[in-house]
Design a protein around this motif. Structure first.
Motif, PDB file in Angstrom:
ATOM      1  N   ASP A  39     -16.665   6.557 -21.584  1.00  0.00           N
ATOM      2  CA  ASP A  39     -16.884   5.948 -20.298  1.00  0.00           C
ATOM      3  C   ASP A  39     -17.602   6.770 -19.253  1.00  0.00           C
ATOM      4  O   ASP A  39     -17.950   6.163 -18.029  1.00  0.00           O
ATOM      5  N   ILE A  40     -18.605   7.629 -19.625  1.00  0.00           N
ATOM      6  CA  ILE A  40     -19.263   8.442 -18.703  1.00  0.00           C
ATOM      7  C   ILE A  40     -20.784   7.809 -18.886  1.00  0.00           C
ATOM      8  O   ILE A  40     -21.455   8.143 -20.078  1.00  0.00           O
ATOM      9  N   PRO A  41     -21.314   7.544 -17.971  1.00  0.00           N
ATOM     10  CA  PRO A  41     -22.835   6.857 -18.175  1.00  0.00           C
ATOM     11  C   PRO A  41     -23.824   8.142 -17.904  1.00  0.00           C
ATOM     12  O   PRO A  41     -23.639   8.924 -16.924  1.00  0.00           O
ATOM     13  N   PHE A  42     -24.754   8.130 -18.737  1.00  0.00           N
ATOM     14  CA  PHE A  42     -26.014   9.267 -18.321  1.00  0.00           C
ATOM     15  C   PHE A  42     -27.232   8.557 -18.204  1.00  0.00           C
ATOM     16  O   PHE A  42     -27.499   7.577 -19.045  1.00  0.00           O
ATOM     17  N   LEU A  43     -28.051   9.025 -17.254  1.00  0.00           N
ATOM     18  CA  LEU A  43     -29.544   8.536 -16.936  1.00  0.00           C
ATOM     19  C   LEU A  43     -30.256   8.894 -17.947  1.00  0.00           C
ATOM     20  O   LEU A  43     -30.489  10.285 -18.220  1.00  0.00           O
ATOM     21  N   ALA A  44     -30.901   7.927 -18.868  1.00  0.00           N
ATOM     22  CA  ALA A  44     -31.886   8.434 -19.703  1.00  0.00           C
ATOM     23  C   ALA A  44     -33.211   8.436 -18.959  1.00  0.00           C
ATOM     24  O   ALA A  44     -33.772   7.425 -18.096  1.00  0.00           O
ATOM     25  N   GLU A  45     -34.176   9.662 -19.332  1.00  0.00           N
ATOM     26  CA  GLU A  45     -35.198   9.697 -18.799  1.00  0.00           C
ATOM     27  C   GLU A  45     -36.423   9.432 -19.606  1.00  0.00           C
ATOM     28  O   GLU A  45     -36.389   9.764 -20.993  1.00  0.00           O
ATOM     29  N   ARG A  46     -37.424   8.878 -19.448  1.00  0.00           N
ATOM     30  CA  ARG A  46     -38.537   8.321 -20.038  1.00  0.00           C
ATOM     31  C   ARG A  46     -39.536   9.621 -20.415  1.00  0.00           C
ATOM     32  O   ARG A  46     -39.894  10.326 -19.510  1.00  0.00           O
TER      33      ARG A  46
END
Length: 74
Positions: A39-46
């Motif tokens: 349930d934890i969103p992580f921001l993906a970096e390009r």
């Protein structure tokens, strides 16, 4: 009469600014990608193309060898 007109123009300006800012924030958020871990969103970096090129090339070669050599062994 001037007070009423100033209030209406002020409210219209505030509403217009709010709508413009909300649209720009939503557009900015849609450019980002989130990955869910439970349930934890992580921001993906390009990352740049050069950053993973060697690892991807080795993975492609390994997959090719695994595929080719398992065909001949079977």
């Amino acid at each position: 009469m001037m007070t009423v007109m100033a209030t209406i123009i002020g409210c219209a300006a505030i509403c217009g600014f709010t709508v413009w800012r909300c649209v720009s924030l939503v557009t900015e958020e849609r450019k980002q990608i989130y990955i869910l871990d439970g349930d934890i969103p992580f921001l993906a970096e390009r990352a740049g193309l050069e950053a993973n090129f060697i690892m991807e090339a080795k993975a492609h070669i390994q997959l090719f060898h695994q595929t080719v050599y398992t065909l001949y062994i079977s």
